[in-house]
Motif scaffolding. Structure first.
Motif, short mmCIF file in Angstrom:
data_model
loop_
_atom_site.label_atom_id
_atom_site.label_comp_id
_atom_site.label_asym_id
_atom_site.label_seq_id
_atom_site.Cartn_x
_atom_site.Cartn_y
_atom_site.Cartn_z
N TYR A 1 2.20 1.85 -3.46
CA TYR A 1 1.13 2.28 -4.36
C TYR A 1 0.72 3.73 -4.08
CZ TYR A 1 -3.57 2.90 -6.19
OH TYR A 1 -4.69 3.39 -6.82
N SER A 2 0.60 4.07 -2.80
CA SER A 2 0.19 5.42 -2.42
C SER A 2 1.23 6.44 -2.86
CB SER A 2 -0.01 5.49 -0.90
OG SER A 2 -0.36 6.79 -0.49
N CYS B 1 -5.79 -2.79 5.29
CA CYS B 1 -4.85 -3.90 5.09
C CYS B 1 -5.03 -4.97 6.17
CB CYS B 1 -3.41 -3.39 5.12
SG CYS B 1 -2.94 -2.37 3.70
N TRP C 1 0.83 -1.20 0.00
CA TRP C 1 0.00 0.00 0.00
C TRP C 1 0.86 1.26 0.00
CZ3 TRP C 1 -4.07 2.49 -1.23
CH2 TRP C 1 -4.26 3.77 -0.73
N SER C 2 1.92 1.28 0.78
CA SER C 2 2.77 2.46 0.85
C SER C 2 3.39 2.77 -0.51
CB SER C 2 3.87 2.25 1.89
OG SER C 2 3.32 2.08 3.18
N PRO D 1 -5.92 3.42 5.46
CA PRO D 1 -5.61 2.35 4.49
C PRO D 1 -4.92 1.15 5.15
CG PRO D 1 -5.05 4.48 3.58
CD PRO D 1 -5.36 4.71 5.01
N TYR D 2 -4.14 1.42 6.19
CA TYR D 2 -3.47 0.32 6.88
C TYR D 2 -4.47 -0.49 7.71
CZ TYR D 2 0.68 2.80 5.39
OH TYR D 2 1.63 3.41 4.61
#
Length: 438
Positions: A196-197, A411, A193-194, A407-408
């Protein structure tokens, strides 16, 4: 009074008492004593001291203060900064290497210290300013550290897992092993995610322009490797049949203290006193909650509340996964307001009969429960990690930190769903190392 109605009354009163601001242990003792006096008479108070101290008469509990001392020794040094710097030097040419370095440092340091706030503080003080300087979004910089700090209660050695093992009488060694692959899964999801962000932000700064020589990469390793070797040694001693968790925790605490003194010059009596004082305070707090929860559990059992709830749920004609979804919602809400240790000790007596009746593995459930507790650490209204990050970077608004951490949370929800679909993620390693449970 019907035990189910009585159970509802206990739940309501307990929530009101804990929300009053009273400490968790005193609150549990107060509620237990009040209901025992009303429904069982004053004579029930005679048993409370015996139950209170009997709950502490367990050799396995020695592992808790030892692992806390082990973490306090590490947290009192520059180990977090060195760990972060070592990873940053090795991953500097990897796209998004800085955010990966931060998450990797959080995972390793939280496993070494077992403290979520200490991890956020140790890694965040260096990682957040560096990420912001290189153009990473504030949400990614703050959210990644807040989420990475939660990993300490899942990746072994974990005090939370020890408390769960004692409360449910399950193997602590199995619980530690069960947290390894899910912990790696979470780290992987956080990193994905990190990256992608950061890529979505359109900022071209995820590739560092700085280059480190091999000498610079290797020169910092002697300051980091001893702690990592101690962690590996502790795990080997437990799973290799060399010693019990309590014995390995004691040796690990001593070695970490010695390394902190030799490598980081932790020789001043005042600094050593702070380490011993803080670890003693935290240990006493957890042990006090454990003893109080033992009295609370006795009250629930004595008034037939636990048995009635288990029987009622067992008689419901519902799919077991619907039941698990309801349990997850309950744990999620409880984790918003209470520390993980309190939730485990309060919920375990009620949930374990339900889980075993429904056919769920207690080892697998420990991982699901722990991830729920991790969500609570980065979710309002309590969200301890959010406030720690805000203290480190006060110019980042709390709203930005919260939005960056959401977002985490997603996850972690994905990780719970994957664990439900593929329970072997949690159970394969314990069975492979220690053999299937009989």
């Amino acid at each position: 009074m019907d035990p189910l109605v009585l159970g509802l009354a206990v739940a309501v009163v307990t929530v009101l008492v804990l929300f009053s601001g009273i400490s968790v242990a005193v609150g549990l003792l107060t509620v237990a004593a009040g209901f025992l006096i009303v429904f069982d008479g004053m004579r029930s108070l005679e048993l409370m001291p015996e139950i209170f101290f009997a709950k502490l008469n367990d050799f396995a509990l020695l592992a808790i203060p030892m692992f806390i001392l082990m973490g306090a020794s590490i947290a009192s040094t520059r180990a977090g900064a060195d760990l972060y710097e070592a990873l940053e030097r090795w991953l500097t040419r990897v796209p998004g290497g800085l955010v990966i370095s931060n998450l990797g440092a959080c995972a390793l340091f939280s496993a070494m210290s077992g403290s979520s706030p200490a991890t956020c503080a140790a890694i965040g003080k260096m990682g957040i300013p560096e990420m912001r300087k290189r153009g990473y979004p504030d949400g990614v910089a703050a959210g990644s550290i807040a989420a990475g700090g939660t990993l300490g209660i899942l990746i072994p050695p974990s005090v939370t897992m020890i408390v769960y093992g004692i409360a449910t009488e399950t193997s602590i060694g199995r619980l530690f092993l069960a947290g390894v692959l899910p912990g790696m899964l979470l780290v992987g999801l956080f990193m994905l995610w990190s990256l992608y962000s950061t890529w979505r932000s359109g900022d071209g700064s995820i590739l560092s322009t700085r280059r480190y020589s091999w000498r610079e990469r290797l020169e910092i390793m002697p300051r980091v490797l001893p702690f990592l070797l101690i962690i590996l040694g502790v795990l080997y001693a437990m799973y290799g049949g060399v010693a019990t968790p309590s014995e390995t925790a004691a040796v690990g605490a001593l070695l970490c203290l010695v390394v902190a003194i030799i490598i980081y010059r932790l020789m001043e009596p005042s600094r050593l006193w702070v380490v011993l004082r803080d670890s003693t305070k935290e240990s006493v707090m957890i042990l006090f909650i454990i003893a109080a929860a033992g009295v609370f559990s006795y009250m629930l059992s004595s008034l037939f509340i636990t048995q009635s709830i288990a029987g009622w749920i067992g008689g419901l004609d519902v799919n077991r996964w619907v039941l698990m979804a309801a349990i997850n919602v309950f744990l999620l809400i409880a984790g918003f307001f209470l520390p993980p240790v309190a939730v485990i000790l309060m919920a375990a007596p009620i949930l374990m009969p339900i889980l075993t009746t429904a056919g769920f593995d207690p080892i697998w459930f420990a991982v699901v429960l722990t991830i729920n507790m991790e969500i609570g650490l980065i979710s309002p209204p309590v969200g301890l990690n959010l406030y720690v990050i805000n203290g480190i970077a006060p110019d980042i608004p709390l709203k930005t930190i919260l939005v960056g951490s959401l977002p985490y949370v997603a996850c972690m929800v994905v990780a719970i769903i994957l664990l439900c679909m593929f329970p072997d993620i949690a159970t394969w390693l314990p069975d492979a190392v220690m053999g299937p449970e009989i």
